[in-house]
Motif scaffolding. Structure first.
Motif, PDB file in Angstrom:
ATOM      1  N   ARG A 197       4.555  -0.738  -5.994  1.00 26.78           N
ATOM      2  CA  ARG A 197       3.730   0.551  -5.867  1.00 26.78           C
ATOM      3  C   ARG A 197       2.110   0.579  -5.832  1.00 26.78           C
ATOM      4  NH1 ARG A 197       7.325   3.813  -9.404  1.00 26.78           N
ATOM      5  NH2 ARG A 197       8.572   3.713  -7.693  1.00 26.78           N
ATOM      6  N   THR A 198       1.793  -0.309  -6.997  1.00 35.07           N
ATOM      7  CA  THR A 198       0.462  -0.260  -7.180  1.00 35.07           C
ATOM      8  C   THR A 198      -0.451  -0.807  -5.905  1.00 35.07           C
ATOM      9  OG1 THR A 198       0.777  -0.910  -9.448  1.00 35.07           O
ATOM     10  CG2 THR A 198      -1.321  -1.490  -8.835  1.00 35.07           C
ATOM     11  N   ARG A 199       0.141  -1.842  -5.516  1.00 33.34           N
ATOM     12  CA  ARG A 199      -0.488  -2.312  -4.029  1.00 33.34           C
ATOM     13  C   ARG A 199      -0.360  -1.278  -2.942  1.00 33.34           C
ATOM     14  NH1 ARG A 199       0.964  -6.925   0.238  1.00 33.34           N
ATOM     15  NH2 ARG A 199      -1.104  -6.816   1.297  1.00 33.34           N
ATOM     16  N   ASP A 202      -3.217   1.165  -3.844  1.00 38.21           N
ATOM     17  CA  ASP A 202      -4.449   0.836  -3.550  1.00 38.21           C
ATOM     18  C   ASP A 202      -4.597   0.577  -2.107  1.00 38.21           C
ATOM     19  OD1 ASP A 202      -6.614  -1.020  -4.263  1.00 38.21           O
ATOM     20  OD2 ASP A 202      -5.877  -2.536  -3.333  1.00 38.21           O
TER      21      ASP A 202
END
Length: 238
Positions: A197-199, A202
């Protein structure tokens, strides 16, 4: 007792209903609404048939593979949408589906064909693997749509990190329809798979794809970071 081939059964089925292509085309013409056509043409769809009425017609005709194939051959957008609704998705061969996707001019025909027919066909996985590398961006977008389906429903065996690599490298420069399909896949990875999710967020923030896309009140923006965040929030609230 005689045993009909599948093809003979389809012909008999159409003959039994007494429905001809000419009759169906006349009925579609009677459903034509100039206002609907004007709205649809803004999205590249050259037809003026209300989709609720089109679905009602399909419900009345029921499944008729032979008639569906003949309606597809008319190259008329409304007729092709109807064909998709009354066909047997599993009856098409791989090469038939490949040719149909390449011949789908109108965006709505393309989307319905992928979602209502290709996804339900035994050759869908083979086509999912073949299409993303196709030089035709519309065909490639069909491959990404099938991949997005797997990301959400059957991610086993997918290399999600590798998919993010491709999206990161290619999405910003991709033609509109391919870009939209890749963006959907990006959002779906972020929504469904917390470890990525974070990637995914981003990548969306850096590429800024669809950030300024006009969104109606009450609808979720297609900008991936907003889309991911909103869908995750809704799930957590349930």
């Amino acid at each position: 007792m005689s045993h009909l081939t599948d093809r003979e059964a389809e012909v008999a089925e159409t003959a039994l209903t007494g429905t001809t292509v000419a009759e169906v085309m006349a009925e579609l013409a009677a459903l034509e609404d100039p206002k609907a056509r004007k709205v649809n043409e803004k999205h590249g769809d050259d037809h003026g048939v209300n989709l609720s009425k089109l679905r009602a017609l399909a419900k009345r005709l029921k499944t008729q593979q032979e008639l569906a194939c003949r309606l597809w051959e008319t190259d008329d957008t409304a007729a092709r949408l109807l064909a998709i609704l009354i066909c047997r998705p599993k009856a098409f061969g791989r090469d038939e589906l490949d040719a149909m996707v390449r011949d789908s001019r109108a965006p709505e025909v393309h989307d319905w064909l992928v979602n209502h027919v290709v996804k339900k066909n035994p050759h869908s996985e083979e086509l999912r693997l073949a299409w993303p590398a196709d030089p035709d961006p519309v065909v490639a977008s069909a491959g990404w749509a099938l991949t997005t389906e797997r990301v959400a429903k059957k991610p086993e065996g997918l290399d999600l990190a590798a998919l993010l690599d491709v999206i990161e490298a290619e999405m910003r420069q991709a033609p509109d329809r391919l870009q939209w399909a890749m963006n959907h896949c990006l959002a779906q990875i972020g929504i469904e798979h917390a470890e990525h999710r974070t990637r995914a967020i981003d990548i969306g923030e850096r590429l800024q794809v669809l950030k300024d896309y006009p969104t109606s009140p009450g609808c979720t923006s297609p900008f991936a970071p907003t889309w991911i965040t909103e869908m995750v929030r809704r799930r957590q609230e349930k």
